[in-house]
Design an enzyme around this catalytic site. Structure first.
Site, PDB file in Angstrom:
ATOM      1  N   SER A  97      15.642  -5.594 -13.613  1.00  0.00           N
ATOM      2  CA  SER A  97      15.234  -6.098 -12.383  1.00  0.00           C
ATOM      3  C   SER A  97      13.903  -6.062 -12.094  1.00  0.00           C
ATOM      4  O   SER A  97      13.438  -6.841 -10.963  1.00  0.00           O
ATOM      5  CB  SER A  97      16.159  -5.525 -11.311  1.00  0.00           C
ATOM      6  OG  SER A  97      15.647  -3.971 -11.309  1.00  0.00           O
ATOM      7  N   LYS A 139       6.636  -2.883  -7.115  1.00  0.00           N
ATOM      8  CA  LYS A 139       7.939  -3.417  -6.969  1.00  0.00           C
ATOM      9  C   LYS A 139       8.599  -3.409  -5.652  1.00  0.00           C
ATOM     10  O   LYS A 139       8.409  -2.327  -4.836  1.00  0.00           O
ATOM     11  CB  LYS A 139       8.961  -2.698  -7.955  1.00  0.00           C
ATOM     12  CG  LYS A 139      10.395  -3.433  -8.003  1.00  0.00           C
ATOM     13  CD  LYS A 139      11.220  -2.723  -9.107  1.00  0.00           C
ATOM     14  CE  LYS A 139      12.627  -3.395  -9.192  1.00  0.00           C
ATOM     15  NZ  LYS A 139      13.372  -2.604 -10.279  1.00  0.00           N
ATOM     16  N   SER A 183      15.790  -1.599 -16.581  1.00  0.00           N
ATOM     17  CA  SER A 183      15.291  -2.597 -15.783  1.00  0.00           C
ATOM     18  C   SER A 183      13.867  -2.526 -15.619  1.00  0.00           C
ATOM     19  O   SER A 183      13.096  -3.411 -15.124  1.00  0.00           O
ATOM     20  CB  SER A 183      15.983  -2.411 -14.184  1.00  0.00           C
ATOM     21  OG  SER A 183      16.921  -2.935 -14.307  1.00  0.00           O
TER      22      SER A 183
END
Length: 484
Positions: A151, A76, A175
């Protein structure tokens, strides 16, 4: 090769059925061909990935290989990666190249993984749909008109589409688990402090935790094993021994007490998701687990508490992005105040600005006691609910999300509706507990998720129960048709 479990990929590498260079090139080719339809990656570094793969092949040839040596993954874009742009999905950091690696990145590299690139994400991890990124929205591989969740939506979409063997993510209020549910992957958020936050760009420091998105619980166990553990560079890191997660995956679950909070099965839960979750619970009953009705009476307060605590912490953490030392800087500032104002106005997106303003208000003189302090008191009540529940049960379960993935743009004009999407996941972060989402039967062709919540540092138990469910079912093996 992209549909093989990590253990099978590792066996193939050891047995020389294919090399790490060939495996890495396979995933890089899939990213090049398939990711334009998904937008799951912000940065892909072909040359670096192949160079590291060659080094992994040398380790394999020398017999110096671990279970993750030569396995391609994606990080990420919230984790600092030395020499590789780390944007956090924001214009503010579009030009930022870190001088060091995050601990998570460092440990996974040490375990022999190959970093293919950096996954798209909601800007500064603020969002539930992966639509707030400066680089555009990520699309769900199961239906590209729908969101992948956020996210960590880029990580979830990349795993679901077979663009990597696994991906890292972060979970501040759901998330990792919410995008795992929307994309049909397995996602685990460990106990707060289990994985180091050093080098992970902070959103809400008391809530953020690194975790894993993978095809299965067995894959997640291998990656989490390499990530977890104490880090002296992180003051919130827990000095807690890390068990061998893979060793307990097959443990018997007879006698396991599963708590079902009545607050998670009420109004707002889509009927199809409810039925799928109950189908998975019935399978666990078949294996000897017992279902117990419980209550988490303060769970309905989770969303309002979170949206005071998280913005307050974000307003403090994001104060450092001012155009002075690094990040976006406005053109030709007239003076220091103009530099601050225009750099931040241009660098941050609407959702980040909204949360900064909410947090600054909650922390301001005259409102701190009424909002932030009160929210922290309620946060303790939420944690106490879980403490009492774990006196009766071993694991708490329920739906990960109230619905399946919604369409792109459906909630962008209604922040409250977007925030309510995390209604079942936020309490876990407020209490600092581990949580895992595992795929259950699809609803109208779209993935749905079962959430498992454990007591502190009980990640091994969650992975064990998830693995036992996945041994008896094949929901986690399903792949979106276009990306199979």
């Amino acid at each position: 090769m992209h549909d093989l479990p990590i253990a099978d990929l590792a066996a193939g590498l050891r047995e020389k059925r294919f090399s790490s260079r060939e495996l890495t090139a396979h995933f890089l080719d899939r990213i090049e061909r398939l990711d334009p339809a998904l937008n799951s990656c912000i940065t892909v570094d072909h040359d670096m990935a192949l160079t590291v793969a060659d080094a992994a092949d040398r380790r394999l040839a020398a017999g110096d290989a671990g279970p993750l040596t030569g396995i391609p993954i994606i990080h990420k874009d919230i984790f600092l990666t030395k020499g590789v742009r780390t944007s956090c999905g924001s214009r503010m950091l579009d030009n930022f190249v870190p001088p060091f690696d995050a601990t998570i990145v460092e440990r996974l590299a040490g375990a022999g993984t190959i970093m293919l690139g950096k996954a798209n994400m909601d800007e500064f991890a603020m969002g539930s749909s992966n639509e707030t990124s400066w680089y555009g929205p990520v699309r769900n591989p199961w239906d590209t008109t729908r969101v992948p969740g956020g996210s960590s939506g880029g990580s979830a979409a990349a795993v679901a589409a077979g663009l990597c063997a696994a991906a890292t993510g972060t979970d501040t209020g759901g998330s990792i688990r919410q995008p795992a549910a929307f994309c049909g992957t397995t996602g685990i958020k460990p106990t707060y402090g289990r994985c180091s936050r050093y080098g992970m760009i902070a959103f809400a420091s008391s809530l953020d935790q690194a975790g894993v998105l993978a095809r299965s619980a067995a894959d997640a166990a291998l990656v989490l094993q390499a990530m977890a553990g104490f880090d002296a560079r992180d003051s919130t890191s827990a000095e807690e021994a890390v068990p061998d997660y893979a060793a307990t995956l097959g443990d018997d679950i007879r006698g396991l007490r599963i708590g079902l909070p009545r607050e998670y099965f009420g109004e707002g839960l889509e009927a199809g998701v409810d039925a799928s979750v109950r189908g998975a619970l019935a399978e666990l009953e078949q294996q000897g687990a017992t279902l117990v009705d419980i209550s988490l009476p303060n769970a309905p307060l989770s969303v309002p508490v979170y949206y005071v605590v998280a913005p307050a912490e974000c307003s403090s953490n994001l104060a450092r992005f001012d155009g002075v030392r690094y990040g976006h800087r406005c053109e030709a500032p007239r003076d220091l105040e103009d530099l601050y104002k225009r750099s931040r106005a241009e660098g941050f997106g609407a959702e980040v600005k909204r949360r900064i303003m909410i947090g600054t208000y909650a922390l301001s003189a005259g409102y701190y006691d009424a909002y932030y302090l009160k929210a922290q008191q309620l946060r303790q009540l939420i944690a106490d609910d879980f403490r009492r529940a774990f006196e009766q049960v071993d694991v708490i379960m329920g739906p990960t999300t109230p619905t399946t993935a919604f369409r792109l743009g459906a909630k962008t004009d209604d922040p409250v509706a977007m925030y309510l999407n995390d209604i079942y996941t936020i309490a876990t972060n407020l209490a600092g507990l581990p949580g895992l989402s595992v795929p259950v039967a699809p609803v109208d062709g779209l993935p749905a998720g079962l959430q498992m919540i454990g007591n502190y540092f009980a990640e091994g138990r969650l992975l064990n129960v998830a693995h036992r469910l996945q041994q008896a079912t094949d929901w986690h093996r399903a792949a979106p048709a276009e990306f199979g």
